[in-house]
Write a protein that holds these residues in place. Sequence first.
Motif, PDB file in Angstrom:
ATOM      1  N   ALA A 114      -5.902 -11.987   6.016  1.00  0.00           N
ATOM      2  CA  ALA A 114      -4.891 -13.134   6.375  1.00  0.00           C
ATOM      3  C   ALA A 114      -3.679 -12.742   6.204  1.00  0.00           C
ATOM      4  O   ALA A 114      -2.690 -13.522   6.249  1.00  0.00           O
ATOM      5  CB  ALA A 114      -5.266 -13.932   5.396  1.00  0.00           C
ATOM      6  N   ARG A 115      -3.235 -11.347   6.497  1.00  0.00           N
ATOM      7  CA  ARG A 115      -1.639 -11.014   6.545  1.00  0.00           C
ATOM      8  C   ARG A 115      -1.584 -10.464   8.144  1.00  0.00           C
ATOM      9  O   ARG A 115      -1.613  -9.205   8.333  1.00  0.00           O
ATOM     10  CB  ARG A 115      -1.395 -10.109   5.492  1.00  0.00           C
ATOM     11  N   PRO A 116      -1.556 -11.280   9.184  1.00  0.00           N
ATOM     12  CA  PRO A 116      -1.480 -10.748  10.504  1.00  0.00           C
ATOM     13  C   PRO A 116      -0.096 -10.297  10.932  1.00  0.00           C
ATOM     14  O   PRO A 116       0.041  -9.719  11.940  1.00  0.00           O
ATOM     15  CB  PRO A 116      -1.802 -12.257  11.145  1.00  0.00           C
ATOM     16  N   CYS A 117       1.101 -10.471  10.070  1.00  0.00           N
ATOM     17  CA  CYS A 117       2.331  -9.880  10.617  1.00  0.00           C
ATOM     18  C   CYS A 117       2.714  -8.647   9.834  1.00  0.00           C
ATOM     19  O   CYS A 117       3.943  -8.313   9.968  1.00  0.00           O
ATOM     20  CB  CYS A 117       3.341 -10.940  10.159  1.00  0.00           C
ATOM     21  N   LEU A 118       1.753  -7.745   9.556  1.00  0.00           N
ATOM     22  CA  LEU A 118       2.050  -6.548   9.240  1.00  0.00           C
ATOM     23  C   LEU A 118       2.689  -5.936  10.458  1.00  0.00           C
ATOM     24  O   LEU A 118       2.231  -5.935  11.359  1.00  0.00           O
ATOM     25  CB  LEU A 118       0.619  -5.885   8.847  1.00  0.00           C
ATOM     26  N   ALA A 140       5.598  -5.216  -1.965  1.00  0.00           N
ATOM     27  CA  ALA A 140       5.903  -6.631  -2.821  1.00  0.00           C
ATOM     28  C   ALA A 140       7.375  -7.023  -2.592  1.00  0.00           C
ATOM     29  O   ALA A 140       8.203  -6.286  -2.071  1.00  0.00           O
ATOM     30  CB  ALA A 140       5.781  -6.357  -4.389  1.00  0.00           C
ATOM     31  N   VAL A 141       7.744  -8.229  -2.801  1.00  0.00           N
ATOM     32  CA  VAL A 141       9.076  -8.821  -2.532  1.00  0.00           C
ATOM     33  C   VAL A 141       9.478  -9.281  -3.977  1.00  0.00           C
ATOM     34  O   VAL A 141       8.653 -10.044  -4.786  1.00  0.00           O
ATOM     35  CB  VAL A 141       9.012  -9.666  -1.428  1.00  0.00           C
ATOM     36  N   PRO A 142      10.758  -9.167  -4.478  1.00  0.00           N
ATOM     37  CA  PRO A 142      11.249  -9.809  -5.611  1.00  0.00           C
ATOM     38  C   PRO A 142      11.183 -11.299  -5.342  1.00  0.00           C
ATOM     39  O   PRO A 142      11.368 -11.916  -4.204  1.00  0.00           O
ATOM     40  CB  PRO A 142      12.718  -9.286  -5.776  1.00  0.00           C
ATOM     41  N   VAL A 143      11.050 -12.088  -6.624  1.00  0.00           N
ATOM     42  CA  VAL A 143      10.715 -13.508  -6.488  1.00  0.00           C
ATOM     43  C   VAL A 143      12.406 -14.070  -6.313  1.00  0.00           C
ATOM     44  O   VAL A 143      12.954 -13.597  -7.045  1.00  0.00           O
ATOM     45  CB  VAL A 143       9.990 -14.257  -7.542  1.00  0.00           C
ATOM     46  N   ALA A 144      12.338 -14.941  -5.464  1.00  0.00           N
ATOM     47  CA  ALA A 144      13.676 -15.300  -5.118  1.00  0.00           C
ATOM     48  C   ALA A 144      13.777 -16.805  -5.596  1.00  0.00           C
ATOM     49  O   ALA A 144      14.955 -17.385  -6.071  1.00  0.00           O
ATOM     50  CB  ALA A 144      13.899 -15.456  -3.720  1.00  0.00           C
ATOM     51  N   ALA A 168       3.139 -10.102  -5.026  1.00  0.00           N
ATOM     52  CA  ALA A 168       2.502  -9.048  -4.444  1.00  0.00           C
ATOM     53  C   ALA A 168       2.000  -9.124  -3.095  1.00  0.00           C
ATOM     54  O   ALA A 168       1.989 -10.177  -2.739  1.00  0.00           O
ATOM     55  CB  ALA A 168       1.268  -8.816  -5.320  1.00  0.00           C
ATOM     56  N   GLN A 169       2.248  -8.344  -2.239  1.00  0.00           N
ATOM     57  CA  GLN A 169       1.579  -8.392  -0.808  1.00  0.00           C
ATOM     58  C   GLN A 169       0.655  -7.144  -0.521  1.00  0.00           C
ATOM     59  O   GLN A 169       0.071  -6.503  -1.574  1.00  0.00           O
ATOM     60  CB  GLN A 169       2.855  -8.139   0.227  1.00  0.00           C
ATOM     61  N   THR A 170       0.104  -6.856   0.551  1.00  0.00           N
ATOM     62  CA  THR A 170      -0.669  -5.754   1.000  1.00  0.00           C
ATOM     63  C   THR A 170       0.009  -5.215   2.156  1.00  0.00           C
ATOM     64  O   THR A 170       0.753  -5.907   2.752  1.00  0.00           O
ATOM     65  CB  THR A 170      -2.142  -6.264   1.149  1.00  0.00           C
ATOM     66  N   PRO A 171      -0.273  -3.804   2.471  1.00  0.00           N
ATOM     67  CA  PRO A 171      -1.378  -2.990   1.808  1.00  0.00           C
ATOM     68  C   PRO A 171      -0.984  -2.692   0.339  1.00  0.00           C
ATOM     69  O   PRO A 171       0.093  -2.515  -0.018  1.00  0.00           O
ATOM     70  CB  PRO A 171      -1.271  -1.711   2.606  1.00  0.00           C
ATOM     71  N   GLN A 172      -2.124  -2.361  -0.392  1.00  0.00           N
ATOM     72  CA  GLN A 172      -2.090  -1.634  -1.560  1.00  0.00           C
ATOM     73  C   GLN A 172      -2.676  -0.523  -1.749  1.00  0.00           C
ATOM     74  O   GLN A 172      -3.704  -0.285  -1.130  1.00  0.00           O
ATOM     75  CB  GLN A 172      -2.636  -2.767  -2.824  1.00  0.00           C
ATOM     76  N   MET A 173      -2.033   0.590  -2.079  1.00  0.00           N
ATOM     77  CA  MET A 173      -2.365   1.963  -1.813  1.00  0.00           C
ATOM     78  C   MET A 173      -2.709   2.880  -2.971  1.00  0.00           C
ATOM     79  O   MET A 173      -1.885   2.909  -3.790  1.00  0.00           O
ATOM     80  CB  MET A 173      -1.364   2.665  -0.716  1.00  0.00           C
ATOM     81  N   PHE A 174      -3.917   3.243  -2.999  1.00  0.00           N
ATOM     82  CA  PHE A 174      -4.402   3.980  -4.319  1.00  0.00           C
ATOM     83  C   PHE A 174      -5.269   5.274  -3.921  1.00  0.00           C
ATOM     84  O   PHE A 174      -5.880   5.047  -2.821  1.00  0.00           O
ATOM     85  CB  PHE A 174      -4.958   2.929  -5.525  1.00  0.00           C
ATOM     86  N   ARG A 175      -5.556   6.237  -4.848  1.00  0.00           N
ATOM     87  CA  ARG A 175      -6.453   7.229  -4.618  1.00  0.00           C
ATOM     88  C   ARG A 175      -7.964   6.621  -4.602  1.00  0.00           C
ATOM     89  O   ARG A 175      -8.076   5.938  -5.248  1.00  0.00           O
ATOM     90  CB  ARG A 175      -6.165   8.283  -5.572  1.00  0.00           C
ATOM     91  N   HIS A 176      -8.578   7.278  -3.797  1.00  0.00           N
ATOM     92  CA  HIS A 176      -9.922   6.787  -3.515  1.00  0.00           C
ATOM     93  C   HIS A 176     -10.807   6.755  -4.696  1.00  0.00           C
ATOM     94  O   HIS A 176     -11.242   5.732  -5.350  1.00  0.00           O
ATOM     95  CB  HIS A 176     -10.768   7.797  -2.606  1.00  0.00           C
ATOM     96  N   VAL A 177     -10.830   7.731  -5.699  1.00  0.00           N
ATOM     97  CA  VAL A 177     -11.667   7.880  -6.581  1.00  0.00           C
ATOM     98  C   VAL A 177     -10.939   6.904  -7.886  1.00  0.00           C
ATOM     99  O   VAL A 177     -11.780   6.369  -8.739  1.00  0.00           O
ATOM    100  CB  VAL A 177     -11.744   9.188  -7.394  1.00  0.00           C
ATOM    101  N   HIS A 188     -13.466  -8.451 -11.630  1.00  0.00           N
ATOM    102  CA  HIS A 188     -12.841  -9.704 -11.512  1.00  0.00           C
ATOM    103  C   HIS A 188     -11.601  -9.789 -11.080  1.00  0.00           C
ATOM    104  O   HIS A 188     -10.760 -10.919 -11.181  1.00  0.00           O
ATOM    105  CB  HIS A 188     -13.049 -10.643 -12.551  1.00  0.00           C
ATOM    106  N   ALA A 189     -10.995  -8.470 -10.799  1.00  0.00           N
ATOM    107  CA  ALA A 189      -9.609  -8.449 -10.626  1.00  0.00           C
ATOM    108  C   ALA A 189      -9.136  -9.138  -9.178  1.00  0.00           C
ATOM    109  O   ALA A 189      -9.831  -9.491  -8.390  1.00  0.00           O
ATOM    110  CB  ALA A 189      -9.207  -6.908 -10.434  1.00  0.00           C
ATOM    111  N   THR A 190      -7.964  -9.906  -9.430  1.00  0.00           N
ATOM    112  CA  THR A 190      -7.510 -10.556  -7.937  1.00  0.00           C
ATOM    113  C   THR A 190      -6.939  -9.671  -7.097  1.00  0.00           C
ATOM    114  O   THR A 190      -6.919 -10.260  -5.876  1.00  0.00           O
ATOM    115  CB  THR A 190      -6.449 -11.736  -8.705  1.00  0.00           C
ATOM    116  N   ASP A 191      -6.582  -8.682  -7.278  1.00  0.00           N
ATOM    117  CA  ASP A 191      -6.134  -7.505  -6.176  1.00  0.00           C
ATOM    118  C   ASP A 191      -6.345  -6.038  -6.707  1.00  0.00           C
ATOM    119  O   ASP A 191      -6.775  -5.819  -8.078  1.00  0.00           O
ATOM    120  CB  ASP A 191      -4.830  -7.813  -5.677  1.00  0.00           C
TER     121      ASP A 191
END
Length: 233
Positions: A114-118, A140-144, A168-177, A188-191
Amino acid sequence: MQNFQPRHFAIVPAAGSGSRMATSRPKQYLPLLGKPLIFHSLAVLCAAPDVDKVFVVLSVDDAEWRRHDWSVLGPKLVPLFCGGATRADSVLAGLRAVADEIEPSDWVLVHDAARPCLAPWHIEKLTRELARDEVGGLLAVPVADTLKRADEHRQVLATVPRENLWQAQTPQMFRHVMLRRALEAATHATDEASAIEAAGLHPRLVEGDATNLKVTYPLDLHLAEWILTNRES
């Protein structure tokens, strides 16, 4: 012997219904500039030079996907009909489904359907700044705005200092393993970042911008249309 260069794979969990949009059609398929909402971010991911494949994790009984023509996005796009009840379930199911294709040290970029403006520069900045990071991170963006904590009656209990708070935004990038192990331990993590945090690690925040908005409510669809239209022009 040449040094191994990790590849980049994208996973887009898209098995949700988007109930807050108050529509009968899943949110990711709502029309946006003549295309399904999810099409716009998939197009950017598929066009990114650094991204080798884009896996879309769909509900097992998703009938809407096949009603649209995705061929223009090319061979990078791969649908996976193995989505779960939650975002974490879907991402984990996707990681398990493609485990034979991805090396443990390859990067996985998880992006909201649901983030079409990437934009291309979002991906470029994320991959560049995290290329040598041991953990990974997220846009991510600082809270204003001033933040208020409320009770169950929507009465203000306190004002929350916004210093060092980020949205927090996405993409979120981490190593596969690393990502797979973190999600298996914290289903149950939200992201993805919160799963990594639960494992005792510290993701890096890569500053994005407010145009990378998430479509949650009906008004957001109009904002996304305005952003995409003005960006193209």
